[in-house]
Design an enzyme around this catalytic site. Structure first.
Site, mmCIF file in Angstrom:
data_model
loop_
_atom_site.group_PDB
_atom_site.id
_atom_site.type_symbol
_atom_site.label_atom_id
_atom_site.label_comp_id
_atom_site.label_asym_id
_atom_site.label_seq_id
_atom_site.Cartn_x
_atom_site.Cartn_y
_atom_site.Cartn_z
ATOM 1 N N GLU A 112 -9.612 1.235 -9.322
ATOM 2 C CA GLU A 112 -10.198 2.575 -9.223
ATOM 3 C C GLU A 112 -9.177 3.605 -9.670
ATOM 4 O OE1 GLU A 112 -12.901 1.635 -5.245
ATOM 5 O OE2 GLU A 112 -11.205 3.022 -5.113
ATOM 6 N N ASN B 139 -6.139 2.667 -7.131
ATOM 7 C CA ASN B 139 -6.336 1.755 -6.017
ATOM 8 C C ASN B 139 -6.951 0.493 -6.613
ATOM 9 O OD1 ASN B 139 -6.328 0.860 -3.412
ATOM 10 N ND2 ASN B 139 -8.276 1.850 -2.871
ATOM 11 N N HIS C 222 -10.900 7.356 6.034
ATOM 12 C CA HIS C 222 -9.905 6.387 5.587
ATOM 13 C C HIS C 222 -9.446 5.483 6.717
ATOM 14 C CE1 HIS C 222 -9.670 9.238 2.251
ATOM 15 N NE2 HIS C 222 -9.280 8.212 1.563
ATOM 16 N N TYR D 276 0.828 -1.200 0.000
ATOM 17 C CA TYR D 276 0.000 0.000 0.000
ATOM 18 C C TYR D 276 0.868 1.257 0.000
ATOM 19 C CZ TYR D 276 -3.750 3.193 0.991
ATOM 20 O OH TYR D 276 -4.655 4.212 0.888
ATOM 21 N N TYR E 159 -8.104 -7.256 4.333
ATOM 22 C CA TYR E 159 -8.735 -5.955 4.163
ATOM 23 C C TYR E 159 -9.460 -5.851 2.830
ATOM 24 C CZ TYR E 159 -9.266 -1.053 3.141
ATOM 25 O OH TYR E 159 -9.778 0.147 2.775
ATOM 26 N N LYS E 160 -8.876 -6.403 1.803
ATOM 27 C CA LYS E 160 -9.501 -6.318 0.489
ATOM 28 C C LYS E 160 -10.573 -7.390 0.290
ATOM 29 C CE LYS E 160 -5.591 -3.961 -1.745
ATOM 30 N NZ LYS E 160 -6.244 -2.707 -2.174
ATOM 31 N N ARG F 264 -4.554 8.880 -8.399
ATOM 32 C CA ARG F 264 -3.864 7.677 -7.967
ATOM 33 C C ARG F 264 -4.715 6.484 -8.357
ATOM 34 N NH1 ARG F 264 -5.962 5.649 -2.728
ATOM 35 N NH2 ARG F 264 -4.135 4.323 -2.669
#
Ligand code: FES
Lengths: 320, 347
Positions: free
Chosen positions: B266, B226, B194, B38, B317-318, B224
């Site tokens: 994204e 993601n 966030h 990340y 997390y994903k 950016r």
């Protein structure tokens, strides 16, 4: 800031509005509208002087609805290092300048229940544009404008016409002073105060508001320090491995830029914190002129805002 | 670009969404090397090469019409996917102006905008919209300005007011989100919003990102990438509808992963808005199935390696825990161990 993104403008109007303040109107050389902005914004004006470049911040004072021109007010600084003198003495109708896109570090709070605006002298300029944003908005506001005497009250006619009894003027020459204690002690909950003017006035408003129990987030101020003159000194840039001489009438930031080293900045007036630079070595004193570092940070002496601050020393090494 | 639109594809029920060969080759792969960690990785939103997803401020591609239809379906069922607090009106007009001006400038065959002072005329040919209105006068539009224009744009939009040295999420159109909710997050500050990203706080990335965004300049947008993964080409994976999509994860096997598992990228863009001094955060979603992805040999090898070695906290997390192994197994035959060239280009 990225200088590649400046806009070429031409001076299309100049008016001496007080003995010390000139009012300039700027239009895009390419024609058409200038970028939309919000009240409280400033631009950096880039002036190509005879032997050096000046970059000074000036608040936009015109209406954000009128984008065919930008308006700025420039006070002739007694001890100017050139920027304001250049604007007063060298710029004529038809002169060309470069400006950066507007930046707003003094915006109105959108959820305020009431706004109290306080201006001292040239500090009226950002507030003029804030007032334009407040017209017709339904949120109550009042303006307190303090000047040396009637002849020093720039844009007074404009203000009288538009603000009516929301405008309160105070003339030093007649012994009139803003009663900050009463003013700030009697505001309804949810009021925000905005002050722009001399350092003494700003500090007094902040201290009084805090003493009255205002939260920090409801106190807004802006003061661009013109970089003060001072003694010449030398600085060594550790990463670039070069020495730079800083003459009495040039700022540290300007001197570093003239040596070809880029430092990020937004305001060039000691407000935004963007030019914050680490001090690696020092055998004298830093002369902090910014409004960004806390007193504690200033005392530590391990960082400096080169846009307005200087040093009194034999050796200064910066992390640049 | 004059995209030919996939008029009838769907993001639900029969999931007929597909990428053309051209759409696959311009897919914004977020992995520039064979491993992933990340980071905030913000860069200026400058025009990319012709044909790329960053060529223009807002990318309009072959999925445009179908995505706008999908948005309308979601809003009909859940109107609160669009919300704006009252003090956000000037930022709504800022957004409308930004999107209309960009689309009309960048895709003149599809969109046009004519202005006479405050009287504007907007034409959106793919959606067959022809609208006269007065800029700044909400009564002259059929909906609030942000609602109106984002129904004609791909991707989600979140508008953040800037005050008290922070950014507050206070308006938005969110129908294609990866597992977060505007309804829940409205009024939050930047860090609250966030909050859940693991490892990011330790890395200090949010403090730096917030400072950076507070100083975001007019005329200098940033972007950016993601990513996450989604089962089926499902745009709306909102927490509200978890019951409808949560169970999909259990259906993935090493045999069907190529068709079920989609890489979801994204493209996030951030713009300072001029009248309101607010910031609009655009979240444009790209979906590609592993089978489509594997038509590019370098990408198949890379994604296989990234997934295989992904940090366990990020796998959790994903939301990949249940099917990561199946996806890795499906991709394994495409990875002969040969090196990948640096960067994200298809070769
Ligand atoms: S440039 Fe803003 S503080 Fe120095």
């Amino acid at each position: 800031m990225n200088d590649a993104q400046t806009i070429a403008v031409e001076v299309i109007g100049i008016e001496q509005v007080t003995p010390q303040i000139k009012h300039f109107k700027l239009a895009a050389v390419a024609g058409g509208s200038l970028p939309v902005f919000s009240g409280g914004s400033h631009i950096i004006v880039v002036m190509q002087g005879a032997d050096r470049i000046h970059k000074n911040p000036y608040s936009l004072l015109g209406s954000p609805q009128q984008l065919d021109t930008y308006e700025i007010g420039v006070r002739r600084m007694e001890e100017s290092r050139g920027g304001s003198h250049f604007m007063h003495d060298r710029v004529v109708i038809g002169s060309r300048l470069e400006i950066a896109h507007p930046v707003n570090l003094f915006g109105l709070d959108k959820i305020a229940r009431k706004h109290v605006l306080i201006a001292g002298g040239i500090g009226i300029t950002p507030i003029l544009a804030q007032l334009e944003d407040l017209h017709g908005g339904g949120v109550p506001y009042e303006l307190h404008y303090s000047v040396r005497s009637a002849e020093h009250a720039a844009f007074l006619e404009r203000l009288r016409r538009r603000e009516g009894d929301r405008l309160h003027t105070y003339y030093d020459s007649e012994g009139q002073m803003i009663g900050f204690e009463t003013l700030l002690a009697t505001q309804p909950l949810g009021t925000h105060v905005y002050v722009c003017g001399p350092a003494g006035m700003i500090n007094h408003v902040i201290a009084t508001a805090k003493a009255c129990g205002w939260p920090d987030s409801h106190i807004h101020w802006e003061q661009f320090s013109a970089p003060p003159v001072g003694d010449a000194f030398e600085v060594f840039l550790a990463r670039s491995k070069i020495s730079v001489q800083v003459p009495p009438d040039q700022s540290l930031l300007e001197s570093i830029e003239a040596a070809g080293v880029e430092v990020p900045y937004l305001c060039r007036g000691g407000v935004c914190g963007f030019c914050h630079t680490r001090v690696l070595e020092l055998d004298g004193d830093l002369i902090h002129n910014d409004h960004f570092l806390s007193e504690a940070d200033k005392a530590k002496g391990n960082s400096i805002m080169p846009c307005v601050s200087r040093a009194h020393c034999k050796r200064l090494v910066l992390d640049l | 670009m004059s995209a030919v639109f996939n008029l009838h594809e769907t993001f639900r029920d029969d999931f007929s969404y597909r990428n053309s060969a051209r759409a696959i080759r311009r897919f914004p792969l977020p992995f520039s090397e064979d491993s992933y960690m990340y980071s905030v990785n913000i860069e200026p939103h400058l025009p990319g090469p012709p044909g790329s997803v960053t060529e223009f401020a807002f990318d309009v591609d072959e999925h445009y019409v179908a995505e706008c239809r999908e948005r309308a379906i979601v809003l009909a069922a859940e109107p609160l996917r669009y919300q704006a607090l009252p003090h956000m009106m000037s930022s709504q007009w800022d957004c409308l102006e930004l999107i209309m001006e960009s689309l009309a400038r960048d895709y003149p065959t599809h969109f046009s905008l004519a202005k006479q002072g405050n009287r504007w005329h907007w034409i959106n040919r793919p959606l067959q919209i022809d609208q006269h209105f007065t800029f700044g006068d909400t009564a002259t539009l059929p909906r609030q300005p942000l609602d109106y224009i984002t129904r004609q744009a791909q991707g989600d939009f979140v508008v953040m007011d800037q005050r008290e040295g922070d950014l507050w999420t206070e308006a938005g159109m969110v129908t294609t989100q990866a597992d977060w909710s505007l309804d829940f997050d409205l009024g939050m500050t930047f860090k609250e919003w966030h909050g859940p990203v693991p490892l990011a706080h330790e890395l200090g990335v949010f403090d730096r990102a917030l400072k950076f965004l507070l100083n975001l300049r007019l005329g200098q947008p940033v972007r950016r990438l993601n990513w996450t993964m989604t089962i089926h080409p499902r745009l709306d994976t909102s927490p509200e509808n978890y019951p409808q999509w949560g169970t999909d994860r259990a259906t993935v096997t090493a045999q069907n992963a190529g068709d079920l598992v989609h890489l979801r990228v994204e493209l996030q863009g951030l713009w300072r808005l001029p009248r309101s001094n607010a910031i609009v955060f655009g979240i444009r979603c790209y979906l590609v199935s592993l089978r489509e992805l594997a038509t590019v040999p370098k990408w198949a090898r890379r994604v296989h390696r990234v997934l295989k070695d992904l940090h366990p906290a990020l796998v959790d997390y994903k939301g990949l825990t249940r099917y990561r192994d199946a996806a890795v197994e499906w991709l394994a035959p495409f990875d002969d161990g040969s090196p990948t060239t640096p960067g994200t280009a298809p070769e």
